[in-house]
Scaffold this motif. Structure first.
Motif, PDB file in Angstrom:
ATOM      1  N   ARG A 162       0.836  -1.217   0.000  1.00 28.20           N
ATOM      2  CA  ARG A 162       0.000   0.000   0.000  1.00 28.20           C
ATOM      3  C   ARG A 162       0.862   1.254   0.000  1.00 28.20           C
ATOM      4  O   ARG A 162       0.370   2.359   0.147  1.00 28.20           O
ATOM      5  N   GLY A 163       2.184   1.056  -0.060  1.00 21.89           N
ATOM      6  CA  GLY A 163       3.091   2.194  -0.106  1.00 21.89           C
ATOM      7  C   GLY A 163       3.402   2.772   1.256  1.00 21.89           C
ATOM      8  O   GLY A 163       3.970   3.856   1.379  1.00 21.89           O
ATOM      9  N   GLU A 164       3.050   2.026   2.334  1.00 26.32           N
ATOM     10  CA  GLU A 164       3.346   2.530   3.679  1.00 26.32           C
ATOM     11  C   GLU A 164       4.721   2.021   4.097  1.00 26.32           C
ATOM     12  O   GLU A 164       5.055   0.862   3.821  1.00 26.32           O
ATOM     13  N   PRO A 165       5.529   2.867   4.753  1.00 22.09           N
ATOM     14  CA  PRO A 165       6.870   2.415   5.129  1.00 22.09           C
ATOM     15  C   PRO A 165       6.812   1.399   6.272  1.00 22.09           C
ATOM     16  O   PRO A 165       5.864   1.393   7.054  1.00 22.09           O
ATOM     17  N   LEU A 166       7.847   0.555   6.345  1.00 20.34           N
ATOM     18  CA  LEU A 166       7.942  -0.377   7.475  1.00 20.34           C
ATOM     19  C   LEU A 166       8.326   0.402   8.720  1.00 20.34           C
ATOM     20  O   LEU A 166       9.102   1.343   8.653  1.00 20.34           O
ATOM     21  N   GLY A 167       7.800   0.028   9.832  1.00 21.08           N
ATOM     22  CA  GLY A 167       8.145   0.727  11.070  1.00 21.08           C
ATOM     23  C   GLY A 167       8.119  -0.209  12.243  1.00 21.08           C
ATOM     24  O   GLY A 167       8.663  -1.319  12.187  1.00 21.08           O
ATOM     25  N   SER A 168       7.431   0.223  13.323  1.00 23.56           N
ATOM     26  CA  SER A 168       7.458  -0.486  14.593  1.00 23.56           C
ATOM     27  C   SER A 168       7.016  -1.946  14.497  1.00 23.56           C
ATOM     28  O   SER A 168       7.463  -2.784  15.263  1.00 23.56           O
ATOM     29  N   GLU A 169       6.107  -2.255  13.551  1.00 21.52           N
ATOM     30  CA  GLU A 169       5.541  -3.614  13.531  1.00 21.52           C
ATOM     31  C   GLU A 169       6.598  -4.679  13.253  1.00 21.52           C
ATOM     32  O   GLU A 169       6.402  -5.848  13.591  1.00 21.52           O
ATOM     33  N   THR A 170       7.752  -4.296  12.670  1.00 18.38           N
ATOM     34  CA  THR A 170       8.778  -5.312  12.404  1.00 18.38           C
ATOM     35  C   THR A 170       9.333  -5.873  13.713  1.00 18.38           C
ATOM     36  O   THR A 170       9.931  -6.933  13.739  1.00 18.38           O
ATOM     37  N   SER A 171       9.105  -5.128  14.820  1.00 19.02           N
ATOM     38  CA  SER A 171       9.594  -5.597  16.122  1.00 19.02           C
ATOM     39  C   SER A 171       8.887  -6.878  16.568  1.00 19.02           C
ATOM     40  O   SER A 171       9.437  -7.644  17.350  1.00 19.02           O
ATOM     41  N   VAL A 172       7.664  -7.104  16.071  1.00 20.38           N
ATOM     42  CA  VAL A 172       6.907  -8.277  16.527  1.00 20.38           C
ATOM     43  C   VAL A 172       7.628  -9.554  16.090  1.00 20.38           C
ATOM     44  O   VAL A 172       7.924 -10.442  16.906  1.00 20.38           O
TER      45      VAL A 172
END
Ligand SMILES: Cc1cc2nc3c(=O)[nH]c(=O)nc-3n(C[C@H](O)[C@H](O)[C@H](O)COP(=O)(O)OP(=O)(O)OC[C@H]3O[C@@H](n4cnc5c(N)ncnc54)[C@H](O)[C@@H]3O)c2cc1C
Length: 387
Positions: free
Chosen positions: A304-314
């Motif tokens: 959707r063109g949104e950058p990766l962020g905090s969720e990669t911590s999961v």
């Protein structure tokens, strides 16, 4: 979130399978050194190295969904890595694509894809790891150069790297530590850089201390604006964490663990026949599957063109816990042979599970500790108050 791939993507999967079968059929010896040379040449020609990078910089121009399919199929076929410059491919390259100048992209990206040399990552400093924004390594502008002085630590493969992605402090505002951090792309053979390897408990030196003694780095080698290094870091760390958290390696590891359970005995029968072992393997499988679905959630966001962020911590947190538990379970299954390290006569799977068990800090601490991932999940995803 969408769990399915469309027909064109599934057709790409067929193409990948055919290529992998041709290159790495069942009877090909995965330990043959010539295989690696052949493989690297073939995948570079196919533009699978940097598969989703733009074609004008030597990448494959593939979609993110195709990249996921490629990785899934490679894990299934036990394929060797794509390319040899791990950090370059995983996070330095993506940061250059996001923040680099045209000249930096043209100069640096093809070398990463070709694996011409290694990159290392100079973020952590003595006493500055989790609280990275407190870093002290300084850079002072002097004409067309920055002059860098200070120290980095835990710099993986610094002794074998030609380039470093380096965080330095160009100004200090106690009210906002994140401002005033700048990112430089420096040469490790610059006068004033010295490297001291640190041996770890598995008996090899995979990381180092790196010292900067009035090292001149051209202003043209700055990545992003002066004082905007924190933004670059967020991109790098999200890519590092999503890379660390990749699920395909875990799926392969689980398959190897199941295979081990089929080969070792426990109470007069193969371990895989023991219901307690099957239960443990089943639980691992469920957790790996949860990671896979979570990975698809990242993918949907990126599509959707949104950058990766905090969720990669999961997944970073999940993987750290799973890797340790899986390696320890493998040692349990091995029984007395579990004390035999790589090279020892009688070592099962050439001591790879011992190596994994002793190398846990790599996945657990590298890229940020579990507590830090928990803080990120609590504060930025669940919206809980700051600790
Ligand atoms: C194998 C390996 C490879 C690495 N490679 C690199 C590399 O290439 N480049 C690089 O720059 N760095 C690298 N690192 C360093 C790594 O990023 C840091 O070790 C990590 O961020 C932790 O920092 P620290 O060691 O200073 O520990 P600290 O930050 O001092 O943490 C110590 C303990 O305190 C806890 N803690 C700290 N702050 C909090 C808090 N706010 N809330 C709750 N608990 C907290 C931590 O979870 C941890 O348990 C590597 C580390 C390892 C183990």
């Amino acid at each position: 979130m969408d769990f399915a791939f469309d027909p064109a993507e599934e057709a790409f999967r067929d193409e990948v399978r055919a290529f992998l079968d041709e290159q790495l059929g069942e009877h090909v010896d995965r330990h043959d050194p010539q295989l690696m040379t052949r493989w690297l040449r073939a995948v570079r020609e196919k533009r699978w190295v940097g598969f989703s990078w733009p074609t004008e910089y030597g990448g494959g121009g593939g979609s993110l969904a195709q990249q996921v399919i490629l990785k899934e199929e490679m894990a299934r076929a036990r394929a060797p890595m794509l390319g040899t410059c791990f950090m370059g491919l995983q996070w330095v390259g993506p940061a250059i694509l996001a923040y680099g100048t045209e000249a930096q992209k043209r100069e640096l990206l093809p070398d990463i894809l070709d694996g011409t040399y290694q990159w290392c990552t100079g973020f952590s400093e003595p006493g500055v790891g989790s609280d990275l924004a407190a870093l002290q390594c300084r850079a002072v502008r002097d004409g067309v150069d920055y002059v860098v002085s200070g120290q980095k630590i835990w710099t993986s493969i610094a002794q074998a790297s030609r380039k470093i992605i380096l965080l330095v402090r160009t100004s200090w505002d106690p009210a906002n530590k994140h401002d005033g951090i700048t990112c430089l792309l420096a040469d490790m053979d610059s006068p004033g850089v010295s490297v001291r390897p640190i041996e770890n408990m598995a008996g090899y030196a995979m990381f180092c201390e790196v010292f900067f003694d009035d090292v001149r780095v051209p202003v043209a080698s700055r990545l992003g604006e002066e004082g905007q290094g924190w933004r670059v870091t967020i991109t790098s760390l999200a890519n590092e964490r999503s890379g660390i958290a990749e699920v395909t390696g875990m799926q392969r590891k689980l398959a190897d663990l199941r295979d081990l359970a089929r080969r070792v005995e426990r109470g007069g029968r193969t371990a895989s026949e023991d219901p307690a072992v099957r239960r443990r393997l089943g639980r691992f499988e469920a957790r790996v599957e949860a990671m896979r679905l979570n990975g698809l959630r990242y993918l949907t966001r990126q599509l959707r063109g949104e950058p990766l962020g905090s969720e990669t911590s999961v997944n970073k947190l999940h993987k750290a816990q799973l890797e340790v538990e899986m390696a320890e379970f493998a040692l349990e299954l091995e029984g007395p042979a579990s004390v035999l390290m790589k090279g020892a006569p009688g070592a099962l799977d050439d001591g790879r599970w011992q190596h994994d068990a002793l190398s846990w800090p790599e996945t657990v601490i590298g890229g940020g500790t579990p507590n830090i991932q928990r803080n990120i999940i609590a504060e930025r995803i669940l919206g809980l108050p700051k600790d």
